[in-house]
Design an enzyme around this catalytic site. Structure first.
Site, mmCIF file in Angstrom:
data_model
loop_
_atom_site.group_PDB
_atom_site.id
_atom_site.type_symbol
_atom_site.label_atom_id
_atom_site.label_comp_id
_atom_site.label_asym_id
_atom_site.label_seq_id
_atom_site.Cartn_x
_atom_site.Cartn_y
_atom_site.Cartn_z
ATOM 1 N N THR A 78 59.302 9.130 43.939
ATOM 2 C CA THR A 78 59.603 7.719 43.653
ATOM 3 C C THR A 78 58.327 6.892 43.585
ATOM 4 O OG1 THR A 78 61.722 7.941 44.800
ATOM 5 C CG2 THR A 78 60.917 5.706 44.430
ATOM 6 N N THR A 171 65.456 16.755 43.934
ATOM 7 C CA THR A 171 65.038 17.706 44.963
ATOM 8 C C THR A 171 65.565 19.104 44.651
ATOM 9 O OG1 THR A 171 66.978 17.065 46.262
ATOM 10 C CG2 THR A 171 64.896 15.967 46.783
ATOM 11 N N ARG A 231 56.029 11.074 53.840
ATOM 12 C CA ARG A 231 57.092 10.237 54.398
ATOM 13 C C ARG A 231 57.234 10.472 55.898
ATOM 14 N NH1 ARG A 231 62.601 11.003 51.570
ATOM 15 N NH2 ARG A 231 61.539 9.837 49.921
#
Length: 350
Positions: A78, A171, A231
């Site tokens: 993203t 994914t 992340r």
């Protein structure tokens, strides 16, 4: 005024931690995301290819071709889409595969795009098949086929769409149909896991943006437990900062260890579910081989959770093997958890 009990104090600390973390979620997404290529650490092969794609399109006066990013969650798919939008100066409309339930939903999105806009579809493998087929001519020819009426009187009209770039992320690329994959003429790129050095650079940048001071040893401590995923690294950084703030401590290596131990994250990034998996495999099934259904039942976890969430990182670290007969714990798994390595496994390695 009554003094606060120790139980109430613990509850207040937990509440303060929750409030702090919730307030920062949107801040983290908005502020920690890179705004130009120099700030995006790692994935060099993808950056080089995408930069050439964008520059060539700009020199020709064309819009960039459609791009598909795939790989495990948290690696920056993203973020790359946002970065492309910033670099090209175009507006980006964001949606996801599950959100586009009907053909009309997609038609509404596409007809509201302006020329040169970027449409980002996350988890595109979950796109409805009927919707997917409407997307084909939109990607290839820039037209939207709409069927009006039903039965013999039904007719098809074509609406011309403004030129747009589709950037998709998934994914599970194997679940993206071959016809859809082939229409990403700009390229299909796999994001790789990051090295500890790259993760450390990401944490260093994030800590500056969060105005959080941490020493080099603390930075390395977070990096080596972050499962090679940005992340996760940013999440651990926030939690360590919250812990240090609430307990009025400096963010050094000791504080980081205390905070991550509180989250049940060990020195190589295993969480409680990972360790439970290996402990059950070794203690109850003598290290395997054991089938997925059996170990899922023993853990009271769904098979998909075991296979897609728990096992990949264990395999990546060399703690687990998937064989034709089932799951097998490696010597490294025994040593990490402090179990004696069985003689049969030692002889196998000789």
């Amino acid at each position: 005024m009554k003094p606060m009990s120790s139980k109430n104090t613990e509850e207040k600390i937990k509440l303060d931690l929750d409030k702090t973390s919730n307030a920062d979620e949107s801040f983290l997404d908005q502020t920690l995301r890179p705004t130009h290529w120099d700030e995006y650490i790692g994935q060099k092969h993808i950056k080089d290819n995408v930069k050439i794609l964008l520059r060539a399109a700009e020199e020709r006066g064309h819009i960039p071709e459609h791009i598909l990013f795939y790989g495990p969650p948290g690696l920056g798919k993203t973020t790359l889409a946002h970065l492309i939008a910033k670099e090209t100066g175009k507006q980006m409309k964001i949606t996801s595969g599950p959100a586009i339930e009907k053909v009309g939903d997609l038609a509404s999105i596409l007809t509201n795009l302006a020329a040169g806009d970027i449409l980002f579809i996350d988890e595109i493998h979950r796109l409805n098949k009927m919707v997917e087929e409407i997307l084909y001519p939109a990607m290839e020819s820039g037209v939207l086929d709409i069927i009006i009426g039903k039965g013999p009187s039904a007719r098809t009209i074509q609406l011309d769409l403004p030129p747009f770039t589709l950037i998709a992320a998934t994914t599970r690329v194997a679940l993206v149909s071959s016809p859809l994959r082939s229409r990403f003429s700009g390229g299909v790129f796999r994001l790789e896991f990051y090295s500890n050095e790259e993760i450390a650079k990401i944490i260093e940048r994030s800590s500056k943006l969060l105005k959080t001071e941490l020493d080099e040893e603390a930075l390395k401590e977070i990096a080596k437990r972050s499962r090679f995923t940005p992340r996760t690294a940013n999440y651990f950084l926030k939690r360590c900062r919250d812990f240090a703030q609430v307990h009025k401590k400096s963010l050094d290596q000791k504080t980081v260890r205390e905070a991550l131990n509180m989250l049940a994250i060990d020195e190589i990034g295993l969480n409680s579910s990972d360790r439970k998996f290996l402990e059950i495999l070794i203690e109850k099934f003598n290290g395997g081989p054991v089938g997925l259904k059996t170990i899922g039942a023993a853990m009271s976890e769904e098979e998909a959770t075991v296979e897609e969430v728990i096992e990949p990182y264990l395999i990546q670290l060399g703690l687990l093997e998937r064989t034709a007969r089932g799951r097998v714990a490696t010597q490294k798994a025994y040593e990490h958890l402090g179990f004696d390595v069985p003689e049969s496994l030692q002889k196998k390695l000789l």
